[in-house]
Design a protein around this motif. Structure first.
Motif, PDB file in Angstrom:
ATOM      1  N   GLU A  46       0.812  -1.213   0.000  1.00  0.00           N
ATOM      2  CA  GLU A  46       0.000   0.000   0.000  1.00  0.00           C
ATOM      3  C   GLU A  46       0.851   1.271   0.000  1.00  0.00           C
ATOM      4  OE1 GLU A  46      -0.466  -2.615   2.002  1.00  0.00           O
ATOM      5  OE2 GLU A  46      -2.536  -3.295   1.687  1.00  0.00           O
ATOM      6  N   ARG A  47       1.925   1.260   0.767  1.00  0.00           N
ATOM      7  CA  ARG A  47       2.796   2.437   0.838  1.00  0.00           C
ATOM      8  C   ARG A  47       3.384   2.746  -0.541  1.00  0.00           C
ATOM      9  NH1 ARG A  47       7.081   2.694   5.467  1.00  0.00           N
ATOM     10  NH2 ARG A  47       5.260   3.438   6.563  1.00  0.00           N
ATOM     11  N   GLY A  67      -9.789   5.964  -3.827  1.00  0.00           N
ATOM     12  CA  GLY A  67      -9.028   4.887  -3.211  1.00  0.00           C
ATOM     13  C   GLY A  67      -7.726   5.270  -2.543  1.00  0.00           C
ATOM     14  N   ARG A  68      -7.428   6.546  -2.449  1.00  0.00           N
ATOM     15  CA  ARG A  68      -6.141   6.990  -1.891  1.00  0.00           C
ATOM     16  C   ARG A  68      -5.947   6.532  -0.448  1.00  0.00           C
ATOM     17  NH1 ARG A  68      -1.503   8.061  -0.691  1.00  0.00           N
ATOM     18  NH2 ARG A  68      -0.444  10.024  -1.019  1.00  0.00           N
ATOM     19  N   GLY A  69      -6.995   6.554   0.341  1.00  0.00           N
ATOM     20  CA  GLY A  69      -6.891   6.200   1.756  1.00  0.00           C
ATOM     21  C   GLY A  69      -6.479   4.756   1.997  1.00  0.00           C
ATOM     22  N   GLU A  70      -7.028   3.850   1.213  1.00  0.00           N
ATOM     23  CA  GLU A  70      -6.727   2.427   1.405  1.00  0.00           C
ATOM     24  C   GLU A  70      -5.401   2.030   0.780  1.00  0.00           C
ATOM     25  OE1 GLU A  70      -9.740   3.322  -0.183  1.00  0.00           O
ATOM     26  OE2 GLU A  70     -10.778   3.450   1.742  1.00  0.00           O
ATOM     27  N   GLY A  71      -5.034   2.659  -0.319  1.00  0.00           N
ATOM     28  CA  GLY A  71      -3.786   2.336  -0.988  1.00  0.00           C
ATOM     29  C   GLY A  71      -3.779   0.980  -1.663  1.00  0.00           C
ATOM     30  N   GLN A 125      -2.586  -0.189  -8.705  1.00  0.00           N
ATOM     31  CA  GLN A 125      -3.179  -1.239  -7.883  1.00  0.00           C
ATOM     32  C   GLN A 125      -2.123  -2.015  -7.106  1.00  0.00           C
ATOM     33  OE1 GLN A 125      -5.044  -3.169 -11.363  1.00  0.00           O
ATOM     34  NE2 GLN A 125      -6.985  -2.874 -10.304  1.00  0.00           N
ATOM     35  N   HIS A 126      -2.542  -2.510  -5.967  1.00  0.00           N
ATOM     36  CA  HIS A 126      -1.747  -3.491  -5.231  1.00  0.00           C
ATOM     37  C   HIS A 126      -1.674  -4.728  -6.120  1.00  0.00           C
ATOM     38  CE1 HIS A 126      -0.679  -6.406  -2.152  1.00  0.00           C
ATOM     39  NE2 HIS A 126      -0.393  -5.396  -1.335  1.00  0.00           N
ATOM     40  N   ASP A 127      -0.538  -5.430  -6.124  1.00  0.00           N
ATOM     41  CA  ASP A 127      -0.372  -6.600  -6.990  1.00  0.00           C
ATOM     42  C   ASP A 127      -1.534  -7.591  -6.870  1.00  0.00           C
ATOM     43  OD1 ASP A 127       2.050  -5.819  -8.165  1.00  0.00           O
ATOM     44  OD2 ASP A 127       3.238  -6.741  -6.561  1.00  0.00           O
ATOM     45  N   GLU A 128      -1.993  -7.848  -5.665  1.00  0.00           N
ATOM     46  CA  GLU A 128      -3.091  -8.803  -5.457  1.00  0.00           C
ATOM     47  C   GLU A 128      -4.380  -8.325  -6.114  1.00  0.00           C
ATOM     48  OE1 GLU A 128      -3.303  -9.117  -1.228  1.00  0.00           O
ATOM     49  OE2 GLU A 128      -1.423 -10.223  -1.085  1.00  0.00           O
TER      50      GLU A 128
END
Length: 138
Positions: free
Chosen positions: A49-50, A76-80, A95-98
């Protein structure tokens, strides 16, 4: 109809910014024939997320500096996990890889042409590929 040159230029600058922040699997898709509301999507991913948020910050900074553009919407900035930056003509998805695997935007838009955003496309033509000669010490 294909993506406007201005949209392609934004995609290339955004891709370079994402690469600078160590984004994974950067892909630009020309969706202009399928969608009437935007020309292109840039899709990139990161391990955590970071890093997703760092990539988003880098893209926003560079696009603001080079084009004086700011997203009209940011989600979606808050969740990352999946951040969307809407610049109207282009939409950036980080996006996060997952989440990238789960939502499979690449597969969803696989019938659309890709835009070349490789590093070599952003090198100015006037820059020589040969290293500059250094004067010998006397």
């Amino acid at each position: 109809m294909t993506a406007a040159q201005f949209s392609i230029d934004i995609m290339r600058v955004a891709a370079d910014a994402a690469r600078d922040k160590k984004a994974n699997n950067i892909v630009a898709v020309d969706v202009s024939e399928r969608l009437g509301i935007t020309d292109a999507f840039l899709i990139a991913s990161a391990d955590n997320e970071r890093q997703v948020n760092a990539i988003v910050d880098g893209i926003e900074d560079v696009i603001a500096e080079k084009f004086d553009l700011h997203p009209v919407r940011r989600e979606g900035r808050g969740e990352g996990r999946w951040v969307l930056l809407d610049y109207q003509d282009v939409v950036v998805h980080v996006q996060h890889d997952e989440d990238r695997v789960f939502y499979a935007l690449d597969r969803l838009w696989s019938d659309c042409p890709l835009i070349d955003v490789s590093e070599s496309t952003t090198t100015p033509a006037s820059v020589s590929e040969e290293p500059a000669e250094t004067p010998e010490a006397e």
